[in-house]
Each structure stands twice: as C-alpha cells, then as structure tokens.
Design a protein around this motif. Structure first.
Motif, mmCIF file in Angstrom:
data_model
loop_
_atom_site.group_PDB
_atom_site.id
_atom_site.type_symbol
_atom_site.label_atom_id
_atom_site.label_comp_id
_atom_site.label_asym_id
_atom_site.label_seq_id
_atom_site.Cartn_x
_atom_site.Cartn_y
_atom_site.Cartn_z
ATOM 1 N N ASP A 1 3.331 6.511 -9.911
ATOM 2 C CA ASP A 1 4.686 7.143 -9.869
ATOM 3 C C ASP A 1 5.653 6.119 -9.661
ATOM 4 N N GLY B 1 5.640 9.820 -4.672
ATOM 5 C CA GLY B 1 4.768 10.692 -5.424
ATOM 6 C C GLY B 1 3.110 10.767 -4.780
ATOM 7 N N ASN B 2 2.454 10.601 -5.939
ATOM 8 C CA ASN B 2 1.072 10.670 -5.684
ATOM 9 C C ASN B 2 0.310 9.373 -5.704
ATOM 10 N N ASN B 3 1.240 8.201 -5.222
ATOM 11 C CA ASN B 3 0.761 7.085 -5.117
ATOM 12 C C ASN B 3 -0.368 6.612 -3.997
ATOM 13 N N ALA C 1 -2.784 8.440 -3.346
ATOM 14 C CA ALA C 1 -4.092 8.835 -3.754
ATOM 15 C C ALA C 1 -4.387 7.896 -5.014
ATOM 16 N N GLU C 2 -3.744 7.312 -5.719
ATOM 17 C CA GLU C 2 -3.875 6.726 -6.932
ATOM 18 C C GLU C 2 -4.363 5.054 -6.522
#
Length: 542
Positions: free
Chosen positions: A258, A271-273, A275-276
């Motif tokens: 993100d 954001g969801n960085n 986890a990514e």
C-alpha cells in the motif's frame, strides 16, 4: 435443600510458571430420572462458574480438588515420554457418576489422545463394567488408572507415565486436559484446559549421543501403525541419489504494498504493509542465517494494472520497483548481491491468468480482446465496452487490485549442510536441501518407524519427478505394508528397471506371487543380489 459443589484444581506448568485454575465439577446426587432433562442446564451452570475460586479445605495445608502437575516431557528411543503427577484431595464423586481426565497432545489440527484417568462412583463403575462385558467398544482407550468409590476426606496420588511413538509435529504441541463427566445417560464435556502450551521437545536427531536412563515400564499407546522392520526390510532396495555439487535455487515472494497518495517509496507502517513485507522476510531470513546461501542476484519487478494511461502506469511501476530496491538494501545485508529492477506498465498477462482461473462467464471474450487488440489499438476501450461495461467494472473492482504488486525473485546457491542441520531444515526449509542431504536424515531413525517413512515421503513430495525419491519412498512405506502409498510412488515408474525390485515387493505383499516373480526376474539386471534373494524367498515361502 441445596447441594454442595465439588471443585477441580488444575495446576498448569509451563516453564515452571504455575497458575491455578479452578473449575466446578457437577452437583452431588443428581437424580437419575431427571438427569437427561437437566444435562444442558447443568452444562450452562458448570461453564458459568469457570475460574471461580474453590473453597479452602478444612484440613490445614491442603486444597480441595485435583492437581495436575506435568513433571517431564521428553523424547527417548523414538518415543515421547510424558510424566504427570496427579493429586486428588478432599473430593467426592457421587455413586452414579464419574469424571474422566483425558490428556491430549494438539498441534495445528493434529491430535493424539492419551489414556484417561477415571474417578468413578462405585455404582457407576459397576454399570461401566457391565456395559463393557455386554457391548464392548473396540475403539475405547483403556484407562490408565481408575479410582472407584472416591470419598470426601481421602487423598489420592498417581504418577502418570505414558510413552507414545514420536512424530515431528509433536515437538511444539500443546498438552491439553479434557474433563468429561458421565452419569446414567449422558456424557458432558466440562472443559478443555491447556496444561502446557508448548511441550518443546528436542527431536531425537538433535539429541546428544549420551545414553539416558529409561523410564520405568509404562503402558504404550499405539497411535500409529508400526511393524517390525525385519518383515520386508531385507527385500526392498534404496537407490543412491545423484550428487548435487552446487545447489542452485530460485525462490519468489509477492507483496501487495500500500502506498500513500503520490508516494512510491515503501512505508512499512502504512496500510497492510507490515504483513506483506513479512512475506519477503520469510523468504530472505533463512538464506541470511548462518551464511546458508550465497546470493547470485535479486530481481524486483513492479506491476501495474491496465486501467489508466499506459505511460503513467509504466512510470509508476518503475518508481515502485526502484523504491522497493531501496527498502531491501536498507533492511537487509545484501551488499554483495546485485539488486536488479524491472517493471510491467500494464499486466495484461496477469489479468489473463486471473480471468482464466475464475468462473467469470465472459472469460472467453476477455481473452479474445487481449489476443486480437494491441495495447495501443484500443484494447482497454474494447474491454470497457464489453456487455455495456459491467464486466469491466467487475474487473476494475475485484481483479485489477491483484495486479498491482511487487515480485521479488531470489537466485542463490545453498552451501552444503551437516546431517544435524539437515534434520532441522527438513521440517522448516526442505527446499534448501539436496536429495542426498534429505535422505541422510533417515539414518537417525530406525527403519519401519513413522519418522523414517516421513523423511522419504518429504523427499518424494519435494522431488515428485525424481525416480530415486519415489522408489525410496516406496521402500519406506512398504516396510509398514502401506501398499496404497507404494502404488502412488511406483506406478508411473513401473517400466523403469530401477523400480522393478520394489514393485516386485509390492506385488508380493499384495499376494500376487506370479507378478512378484515377474518383476524380481526383471530386476536381476539392475540389482542381481537383492533380486535373487527375493526369488529364493518366493520359493521357500508357501
């Protein structure tokens, strides 16, 4: 008149940190005639008082209840030895009821049930003996110990020691205690308590070679079928894997990053960085640890979706791939590794793949447009006009976001590892091992055991097209008479001379002696000594 409530005290032991849990048991002298109607109400009452403090015993220095104290859990001689101390003080079980304490090992959906300890009223015990005589249950696990006629004011002590065959998943299993009450017509699960969250076993292959004193003889729990390895071990053969002097590997991770508006650099907290980015960490950390690998290069490719102007998308994907390169160089020690970047302005092939894997009714139309119209020949416009624009809106909402991504491809060489390193990597990162290194782990285990079989099956799953891996996996499963798995490994190689002997053993186990002789005779060219012995065994055995 009100009834007194008995209590169970569970003493958890996890790294010597003891915590008391108190659970109410069941009400004394529940009427046989109404127990079926009240069992659900009783369950609600029982569970509603979970974690209430139990009353202090009238006797000084002792607690009313049952204390479960794990003493030790370890691996010896391919077996898991579990040692618990069970102390019951000042409790009473009504004559027509019983309480079963059932230890279990749990890990990620796998489970082994251990023999229960039963506290039974005298009448309940008579009923259970009669039921077992009249209608025995072959699946029922024999209790480790039964206390009959448990009376208030008495103290009961038991050292619970069991041994079960070791399996690798048990290393970090949880020890659970299930509590089940039983009366005339119902069994009720009172609770599932965690005694030890992680039993943290040392696998047999990682233990020092010091011979440890064995535990006293304990009941053996047969949870996995094993047979004496001598049954077929002299009949099967194992192929020697080819040497892999340089272990070259490639691994890939895909991250959906993100970005704040107008930003092309990676912001880990956005954001969801988190986890990514962990996907990339899972890929790189094992390679960096203990100098496990030498990197050849890392390629970072940025992808954009087809919506919007092509040149804008191309510039954006380029900036994002460069931004991810900067992130990698700052967060990992990759000074000696070339970091390459690439970008795909509009990932039409990625869209084709997603659409073909879906159940979309217009997938053929999408493929037609991609195949017949170029990017600069109105491809996106034709897609937008398809069926009045509804398909494009669905693709824009559900499929285009999956195309905006960063792919990290790592090319590397893995160093050679010791047998003990291989035994640990086998269950964490088997892809780092050569076939020869995987099979070296089998030397830690006795042929015919679950662990021995597991090593060869991991090899066959990792190298599904390698005849050596499959023939050897077949040999390992044939030791325990598993002909179904043996067929899966051997059937597609049955015309290869290297598989003839083990296919003959498979036929022999299945009782097809003519077919067994046929394959043993064909195996004479590949492994004459083994094949001759097997032919002789056919002649000697009726």
């Amino acid at each position: 008149m009100g009834r007194e409530i008995n209590n169970i005290v569970l003493l958890h032991t996890d790294n010597a940190d003891h915590t008391d849990l108190r659970r109410c048991f069941f009400k004394e002298n529940l009427s046989v005639l109404i127990c079926a109607r009240l069992c659900h109400l009783c369950a609600i009452i029982i569970l509603s008082v979970v974690l209430l403090l139990c009353s202090t015993s009238a006797r000084a220095g002792s607690e009313v209840g049952i204390r479960i104290i794990p003493q030790s859990m370890e691996v010896r001689d391919d077996s898991v030895r579990i040692d618990l101390k069970i102390v019951a003080n000042g409790i009473r079980i009504p004559s027509e009821q019983s309480l079963s304490l059932v230890p279990e090992l749990h890990y990620k959906g796998k489970r082994v049930v251990l023999p229960p300890v039963v506290l039974s009223g005298s009448q309940r015990a008579r009923f259970d003996r009669r039921e077992e005589t009249v209608d025995p249950d072959p699946k029922k696990i024999e209790p480790y110990h039964v206390w009959i006629g448990v009376r208030r004011g008495s103290s009961y002590n038991l050292r619970y020691r069991v041994s079960i065959p070791y399996a690798s998943w048990m290393e970090h299993a949880s020890l659970i205690l299930k509590q089940v009450s039983k009366d005339c017509c119902t069994e009720l699960l009172l609770a599932n308590d965690v005694l030890t969250k992680d039993i943290n076993l040392t696998p047999p292959c990682a233990q020092p070679g010091v011979q440890q004193p064995a535990l006293a003889t304990v009941p053996a729990v047969r949870v996995i079928r094993e047979v004496e390895s001598s049954a077929f071990s002299d009949m099967v053969n194992y192929l020697v894997p080819k040497d892999e002097p340089v272990k070259v590997r490639t691994s890939t991770a895909t991250a959906y990053i993100d970005y704040p508006k107008g930003v092309s650099t990676v912001v880990p907290s956005f954001g969801n960085n988190k986890a990514e980015l962990s996907k990339v960490d899972v890929l790189l950390q094992p390679l960096l640890k203990d100098n496990m690998a030498r990197f050849r290069h890392i390629q970072i490719t940025g992808y954009s979706s087809p919506d919007g102007a092509y040149y804008d998308n191309e510039a954006l994907s380029k900036r994002r791939s460069e931004g991810f390169k900067t992130y990698l160089s700052r967060h990992y020690d990759l000074q000696q590794c070339p970091l390459l970047t690439a970008w795909v302005g509009e990932d039409w092939e990625g869209l084709r793949k997603l659409v073909n894997e879906s159940a979309l009714p217009y997938k053929k139309s999408v493929n037609f447009i991609i195949d017949n119209y170029g990017i600069f020949e109105g491809r996106e416009r034709y897609l937008m006009e398809l069926d009045g624009g509804a398909p494009y809106k669905e693709l824009l909402r559900d499929y285009f976001p999956k195309l905006r991504r960063i792919e990290v491809m790592v090319a590397y060489e893995v160093r050679n590892v010791t047998d003990r390193e291989a035994s640990q990597l086998l269950y964490t990162h088997p892809e780092l091992l050569s076939l020869e290194e995987i099979m070296s782990v089998s030397h830690f285990y006795r042929p015919g055991t679950v662990q021995f079989r597991e090593v060869y099956e991991i090899a066959a799953n990792l190298y599904p097209d390698d005849i050596t891996a499959n023939v050897n996996a077949a040999a390992a499963v044939l030791l325990v008479g598993d002909t179904k798995s043996a067929h899966e490994y051997l059937d597609r190689f049955k015309d290869d001379p290297r598989a003839y002997n083990n296919y003959g053993v498979l036929c022999f186990i299945e009782g097809n002696r003519a077919e067994a002789e046929y394959y043993f005779r064909k195996a004479l060219k590949a492994d004459a000594p083994k094949a001759r012995k097997n032919l002789l065994k056919l002649e000697v055995q009726p």
